[in-house]
Motif scaffolding. Structure first.
Motif, PDB file in Angstrom:
ATOM      1  N   GLN A  50       0.762  -1.196   0.102  1.00  0.00           N
ATOM      2  CA  GLN A  50      -0.087  -0.092   0.032  1.00  0.00           C
ATOM      3  C   GLN A  50       0.822   1.282  -0.020  1.00  0.00           C
ATOM      4  N   GLU A  70      -2.540  -8.674  -1.392  1.00  0.00           N
ATOM      5  CA  GLU A  70      -2.198  -7.067  -1.052  1.00  0.00           C
ATOM      6  C   GLU A  70      -1.894  -6.891   0.448  1.00  0.00           C
ATOM      7  N   LEU A 119      -1.823  -4.991   3.579  1.00  0.00           N
ATOM      8  CA  LEU A 119      -2.470  -3.642   3.975  1.00  0.00           C
ATOM      9  C   LEU A 119      -1.894  -3.103   5.243  1.00  0.00           C
ATOM     10  N   ILE A 169      -1.833  -7.510   8.072  1.00  0.00           N
ATOM     11  CA  ILE A 169      -3.118  -7.830   7.328  1.00  0.00           C
ATOM     12  C   ILE A 169      -2.982  -8.140   5.811  1.00  0.00           C
ATOM     13  N   ARG A 192      -5.016  -8.742   2.078  1.00  0.00           N
ATOM     14  CA  ARG A 192      -6.111  -8.841   1.634  1.00  0.00           C
ATOM     15  C   ARG A 192      -6.084  -9.864   0.373  1.00  0.00           C
ATOM     16  N   SER A 237     -10.064  -9.951   4.024  1.00  0.00           N
ATOM     17  CA  SER A 237      -8.850  -9.482   4.775  1.00  0.00           C
ATOM     18  C   SER A 237      -8.593 -10.395   5.672  1.00  0.00           C
ATOM     19  N   TYR A 263     -16.129  -3.738   5.153  1.00  0.00           N
ATOM     20  CA  TYR A 263     -14.993  -3.479   4.278  1.00  0.00           C
ATOM     21  C   TYR A 263     -13.610  -4.101   4.688  1.00  0.00           C
ATOM     22  N   ARG A 264     -12.968  -3.350   5.572  1.00  0.00           N
ATOM     23  CA  ARG A 264     -11.534  -3.938   5.964  1.00  0.00           C
ATOM     24  C   ARG A 264     -11.639  -4.081   7.650  1.00  0.00           C
ATOM     25  N   GLN A 265     -12.003  -5.453   7.913  1.00  0.00           N
ATOM     26  CA  GLN A 265     -12.103  -5.582   9.211  1.00  0.00           C
ATOM     27  C   GLN A 265     -10.886  -5.973  10.169  1.00  0.00           C
ATOM     28  N   ARG A 322     -12.793  -9.684  15.924  1.00  0.00           N
ATOM     29  CA  ARG A 322     -12.855  -8.312  15.121  1.00  0.00           C
ATOM     30  C   ARG A 322     -13.175  -7.204  15.843  1.00  0.00           C
ATOM     31  N   ALA A 377      -2.447   6.791   4.082  1.00  0.00           N
ATOM     32  CA  ALA A 377      -2.062   5.980   5.066  1.00  0.00           C
ATOM     33  C   ALA A 377      -2.205   4.668   4.865  1.00  0.00           C
ATOM     34  N   PRO A 378      -1.281   3.783   5.223  1.00  0.00           N
ATOM     35  CA  PRO A 378      -1.364   2.301   4.607  1.00  0.00           C
ATOM     36  C   PRO A 378      -2.655   1.659   4.992  1.00  0.00           C
ATOM     37  N   CYS A 379      -2.841   0.593   4.644  1.00  0.00           N
ATOM     38  CA  CYS A 379      -4.223  -0.466   5.007  1.00  0.00           C
ATOM     39  C   CYS A 379      -5.427  -0.169   4.152  1.00  0.00           C
ATOM     40  N   ASP A 380      -5.138   0.623   2.948  1.00  0.00           N
ATOM     41  CA  ASP A 380      -6.069   1.069   2.096  1.00  0.00           C
ATOM     42  C   ASP A 380      -7.376   1.629   2.868  1.00  0.00           C
TER      43      ASP A 380
END
Lengths: 230, 443
Positions: free
Chosen positions: A105, A162, A164, A195, A197, A220, B88-90, B108, B259-262
């Motif tokens: 990312q 990916e 993350l 993490i 994805r 994810s 979305y991104r848990q 989570r 920022a990272p992590c999309d």
């Protein structure tokens, strides 16, 4: 010739009546044919639609299967990583590493080096240029024969990883994770997790262009692995 | 035949047709009767064939309708159920993980509500802090609110149905007696990419043009850590927390640009869907229908929008929930009532660390009804009928089997149908079952 001699006597009358039977019979035949066609057309339509649903379900199962395969890869990655080769779980695709690699990312996110990853996630196409951002799922799901043929999908699903970033949700897991050093942002007692994805694409049972379906799922998933005191 | 005789024939034919006398010559009685008998036989056969084909056609159309309604309705529900709880991104939250204790999935992170005065009435919660939470502190929103089912029998629904659903009954607009209700919530779409500056109350997210934020919407920031819910002030493409609305500005740290992590910013008000399903009696609007005829119909409602019909002729609707408990991750299939009441909340896995503030006071804190966040799969059962009566049905044709009622095979219904108490009509019925894996569940 005696028949011939009598024949013309009735000819004027019979010529008109004889056609009516044929005509009525044909009308009934057409009616019945129409009814039959309507009924079978309905059935054929139902069968086609059911086939379409099944095709889509096969595609969904194919992509789910690949996504779970990818999750397993991520989950077990720290145990498989080797400190002697840098302890990497997946090398970065941005550096041109061969698959399986992970798109990170930190590079420009939606253009440049990451553009293939974005295309992989969003494209409706099934083409080499799209799928080349990922890697082919290895367990055989296509070209099955015999009893398994019914579950066979058109081509092998493809999947992409990916990166993350670090999972900052939890810090309290003890110990190091296998031979991976990139997990250890938190040190040997509070190992952090990363993490990934996993995005998986799959076709259904029939890959012909007119009826092809592409299903894309993503998941994810955080690195797990063994908590060995390596 | 010679040319001369041919000429003769033609001439005779011409003279007969011009004379006209012979055309009026009738048929003999015998000829007429034979013709009539033959004609009757043939047309009788044709009529029999026609009616048989027509009946087949009728039955086939009815069956197609059942098949089509069932396929569409189950497909529509599956799409929602599969997404249940998706965020979305848990972010996973690991703590003292052990395979036997907590199951193979990590819990989570819960949404952290960092805004005052949030109400989420469509979510089976008013969106307020958990009981006992310190005032004016950001609080977690349990994932258990994202899947909620209600097991309805002939009497009432357990757990009690929230307001906003029609009453159970037998008149138009009522809920069908004994049919379950299910509500699932999820975040749809991929949100907006953004760049951001500042932290706390000074945070400004800059979105691409064409976003769907409006002043006062709730925004969900999904980043590397637990997603944060805040109230958005909008100025062009800039979104920032409404002044003074953050409960804890110091806890609002969205990070820097790129920022990272999309990371993404979601419009929680518009992109967080809460879909509810239930059965409702709808008046038959067909002008040729009997007066007062009611059709049991599958309804779907998003949030507080008006409910919409999904498919007609759905008589029964039942849901079973595959729930993972603390017992080594074993998945059990339970009804909504069993899930809520029969099992002790202690069998829930640990709540996400966002609830840690409760821990000192209550060491074994579990939020109420926490098993709803451990739903791993949902099994939907629907009983579909042909909507309209099918002519010429023998009782055997009406036999059906609905697996929720038990039994070993198809049975012929009585004059009134079990559970719903509705007339059976002259219909065929078929059960549709769909087992959906809800992979977005939290622990």
């Amino acid at each position: 010739m005696s028949m011939k001699a009598n024949y013309p006597v009735y000819r004027g009358v019979q010529a008109r009546q004889r056609g009516a039977v044929l005509f009525v019979a044909l009308v009934f035949l057409i009616l019945l044919t129409l009814l039959g066609l309507a009924a079978s057309g309905n059935s054929i339509l139902q069968e086609r639609m059911t086939g379409g649903v099944r095709n889509r379900q096969l595609a969904l199962m194919g992509s789910e299967s690949a996504a779970r395969g990818g999750e397993t890869q991520v989950f077990t990655a720290p145990a498989r990583a080797n400190l002697s080769t840098g302890g990497m779980v997946f090398p970065s695709c941005s550096g041109g590493a061969p698959q399986p690699c992970a798109w990170d990312q930190l590079s420009a996110r939606y253009s440049g080096p990451r553009a293939p990853a974005t295309l992989f996630r969003t494209s409706r196409d099934w083409s080499a240029s799209v799928n080349s951002a990922g890697t082919t799922y290895t367990p055989v799901l296509s070209g099955l024969t015999g009893a398994a043929e019914t579950a066979s999908i058109a081509v092998q699903p493809v999947m992409m990883y990916e990166d993350l970033g670090l999972d900052s949700g939890g810090f309290a897991n003890p110990g190091r994770m296998g031979g991976s050093n990139e997990q250890e942002g938190g040190g040997t007692t509070n190992a952090q997790r990363r993490i990934y994805r996993v995005t998986a694409r799959s076709q259904g049972g029939n890959g012909e262009a007119a009826i092809r379906v592409n299903e894309v799922v993503y998941s994810s998933f955080t690195t797990g692995g063994s908590f060995t005191s390596n | 035949m010679s040319a001369a005789s041919e000429m003769k024939i033609l001439r005779r034919a011409a003279s007969h047709s011009s004379g006209g006398g012979l055309r009026q010559r009738g048929l003999t009685l015998l000829e007429l009767m034979v013709a009539m008998v033959l004609g009757l036989l043939v047309s009788g056969g044709i009529v029999a064939l026609f009616s048989a084909t027509s009946r087949t056609n009728q039955v086939q159309t009815a069956l197609s309708r059942v098949q089509e309604n069932g396929r569409f309705a189950m497909g529509r529900m599956e799409a929602d159920l599969r997404m249940a709880g998706a965020l979305y991104r848990q972010v996973t939250t690991v703590r003292n993980w052990s395979q036997s204790g907590n199951g193979a999935l990590f819990p989570r992170a819960s949404i952290v509500v960092n805004a005052s005065g949030v109400t989420l009435n469509h979510l089976a919660t008013d969106g307020r802090p958990p009981s006992g939470w310190a005032a004016n502190e950001a609080y977690p929103l349990s994932a258990s609110f994202f899947v909620r089912g209600y097991e309805c029998s002939t009497g009432t629904c357990l757990p009690t149905l929230p307001t906003g659903f029609p009453a159970q009954g037998t008149t138009a607009g009522n809920r069908v007696v004994g049919s379950d209700v299910l509500t699932v919530s999820y975040l749809r779409g991929l949100g907006s990419v953004f760049t951001s500056t500042g932290t706390g109350a000074a945070t400004v997210f800059t979105l691409p043009a064409g976003h769907n934020f409006q002043a006062g919407d709730l925004a969900l920031f999904a980043g590397c850590s637990a997603p944060i819910l805040f109230r958005a002030a909008v100025a062009g493409n800039a979104v920032s927390p409404v002044s003074g609305s953050l409960l804890q500005p110091a806890q609002f740290l969205p990070g820097s640009a790129n920022a990272p992590c999309d990371s993404r910013l979601f419009n929680f008000t518009r992109d967080f869907i809460t879909a509810s399903y239930w059965l409702q009696l709808q008046a038959d609007t067909n002008p040729s229908a009997d007066a007062g005829r009611l059709i049991p119909t599958l309804m779907r409602r998003e949030g507080t929008d008006p409910a919409q019909e999904v498919a007609q002729g759905v008589e029964r609707l039942d849901f079973l929930y595959g729930v993972s408990t603390m017992n080594n991750g074993t998945v059990m299939y339970l009804t909504a009532n069993q899930l809520t009441s029969a099992l002790n909340d202690v069998r829930c896995s640990l709540p996400s660390p966002q609830f840690d503030r409760m821990q000192p006071a209550i060491p074994t804190y579990r939020e109420p009804n926490c098993l709803w966040r451990s739903v791993r799969s949902i099994e939907a059962h629907g009983l579909f009928n042909t909507v309209d009566d099918v002519g010429a049905m023998s009782p055997q044709d009406m036999a059906y089997w609905y697996s929720i009622d038990g039994g070993t095979g198809p049975v012929i219904p009585g004059v009134t149908m079990p559970v719903t108490g509705r007339p059976r009509h002259r219909m065929m019925r078929r059960e549709f079952v769909s087992l959906v894996s809800t992979r977005n569940g939290s622990n």
